[in-house]
Design a protein around this motif. Structure first.
Motif, short mmCIF file in Angstrom:
data_model
loop_
_atom_site.label_atom_id
_atom_site.label_comp_id
_atom_site.label_asym_id
_atom_site.label_seq_id
_atom_site.Cartn_x
_atom_site.Cartn_y
_atom_site.Cartn_z
N HIS A 40 0.83 -1.20 0.00
CA HIS A 40 0.00 0.00 0.00
C HIS A 40 0.87 1.26 0.00
O HIS A 40 0.64 2.19 -0.77
N SER A 41 1.88 1.27 0.85
CA SER A 41 2.71 2.47 1.00
C SER A 41 3.42 2.84 -0.29
O SER A 41 3.49 4.02 -0.66
N GLU A 42 3.94 1.86 -0.98
CA GLU A 42 4.63 2.13 -2.25
C GLU A 42 3.67 2.81 -3.23
O GLU A 42 4.05 3.79 -3.91
N ALA A 43 2.46 2.31 -3.32
CA ALA A 43 1.48 2.89 -4.25
C ALA A 43 1.16 4.34 -3.88
O ALA A 43 1.05 5.21 -4.75
N PHE A 44 1.01 4.62 -2.59
CA PHE A 44 0.71 5.98 -2.15
C PHE A 44 1.87 6.93 -2.45
O PHE A 44 1.67 8.06 -2.90
N LEU A 45 3.08 6.48 -2.18
CA LEU A 45 4.25 7.33 -2.42
C LEU A 45 4.44 7.62 -3.91
O LEU A 45 4.85 8.72 -4.30
N GLU A 46 4.11 6.65 -4.75
CA GLU A 46 4.19 6.86 -6.19
C GLU A 46 3.11 7.83 -6.67
O GLU A 46 3.35 8.70 -7.51
N ARG A 47 1.92 7.68 -6.14
CA ARG A 47 0.76 8.45 -6.61
C ARG A 47 0.77 9.89 -6.10
O ARG A 47 0.24 10.78 -6.75
N PHE A 48 1.38 10.11 -4.93
CA PHE A 48 1.37 11.44 -4.31
C PHE A 48 2.82 11.88 -4.04
O PHE A 48 3.37 11.59 -2.96
#
Length: 317
Positions: A40-48
């Motif tokens: 989850h964290s990787e996706a959030f850091l990529e998206r934002f």
């Protein structure tokens, strides 16, 4: 990374959709209170790209994997080895007085299930460990060896919602007087032998006992009951919290807290609701959301998930 391939984050797009209005702001901080392998964290850091992440986990193996996975994000990432009921202190110790987003993805992680030696699975023989944090002391083997029959009966009933709890507790105590229980296969055999065939046809007889032992070893419900209010306290006005639960006991705790936090405290019959009685939170979803049929088919771990979410609307002084 080989470990990375085995973990598909549950309800990822829906989680992003719910948290986005709070964390897309410049300077926003998101706490992943159950970091796991960092999917989850990787996706959030990529998206934002302006987002700062604080990741908490009690599992040192998971932290090592997530640390490698998220290393490319540099100083946007802060990882802490801790149980998530310390969320308030852990985040404030990093210098953040409040945060804009919080995510809880509860229960046992894919990493813990897939590493047979951790002893979480009733379908694979392994030592009776079940510790989410390998540095903690209590193991499932100790629980089975040292707890009284009454205490075993209690945890199987309360944490596993197991109707045959008295029978299983009695058989375990009888067996340990002959020889200690050290492996999951030994425990499964005792439970299977004590279970009527008609009940065995309804599902694996050991499932609820293993759940109960895991919850007891890791004090999951007590930790969650402390963590959710602490997390809510940490949220800034406009901040949002999403919780993914995988069994009814967890979901009930979350539901009860959110119901209280989103309900007016005004006495019944009051003609006008005074500001101090307004709730501090509002629900973002009605009831508990389930994964879509497509996601359940693609990612079996999402089958039991229940998602709840809320937003802080004010902070009454």
């Amino acid at each position: 990374m080989e470990e990375k391939q085995i973990h598909t984050p549950v309800m990822l797009e829906r989680t992003i959709e719910l948290l986005a209005p709070a964390i897309e702001r410049p300077g926003a901080v998101l706490v992943d209170a159950t970091l796991g392998m960092g999917g989850h964290s990787e996706a959030f850091l990529e998206r934002f790209p302006q987002l700062t992440l604080v990741g908490l986990d009690r599992d040192t193996d998971a932290l090592a994997i997530a640390g490698e996975r998220l290393s490319r994000f540099g100083d946007r990432v802060h990882l802490v080895h801790t149980v998530y009921d310390t969320i308030l202190e852990s985040v404030q110790d990093l210098g953040f007085s409040e945060v804009q987003g919080i995510l809880f993805d509860l229960g046992v992680s894919s990493l813990q299930l897939d590493r047979v030696e951790r002893g979480f699975s009733y379908s694979k023989d392994a030592p009776l460990d079940m510790r989410m944090d390998a540095t903690s002391e209590l193991t499932a083997e100790q629980v089975l060896a040292e707890y009284s029959e009454a205490d075993l009966r209690r945890i199987f009933k309360d944490y596993g919602e197991e109707r045959l709890a008295p029978r299983y507790a009695k058989k375990i105590v009888e067996r340990r007087q002959v020889a200690p229980l050290t492996t999951s296969a030994e425990l499964v055999q005792i439970i299977t032998d004590a279970t009527p065939v008609a009940i065995q046809r309804k599902g694996h007889p050991a499932k609820r006992v293993f759940q109960a032992l895991r919850i007891e070893v890791n004090q999951e419900l007590a930790v969650l009951e402390r963590a959710i209010p602490a997390a809510a306290e940490l949220l800034a006005v406009g901040g949002r919290m999403v919780v993914l639960s995988y069994q009814s006991l967890e979901d009930r705790l979350v539901k009860r807290f959110l119901a209280s936090a989103t309900t007016s405290s005004a006495p019944a019959g009051l003609p006008v609701e005074l500001p101090e009685h307004h709730p501090d939170f509002r629900l973002l979803v009605r009831g508990a959301e389930l994964a879509s049929d497509d996601e359940k088919a693609a990612n079996p771990r999402s089958i039991p998930v229940r998602l709840r979410a809320a937003e802080r609307t004010r902070r009454f002084a």
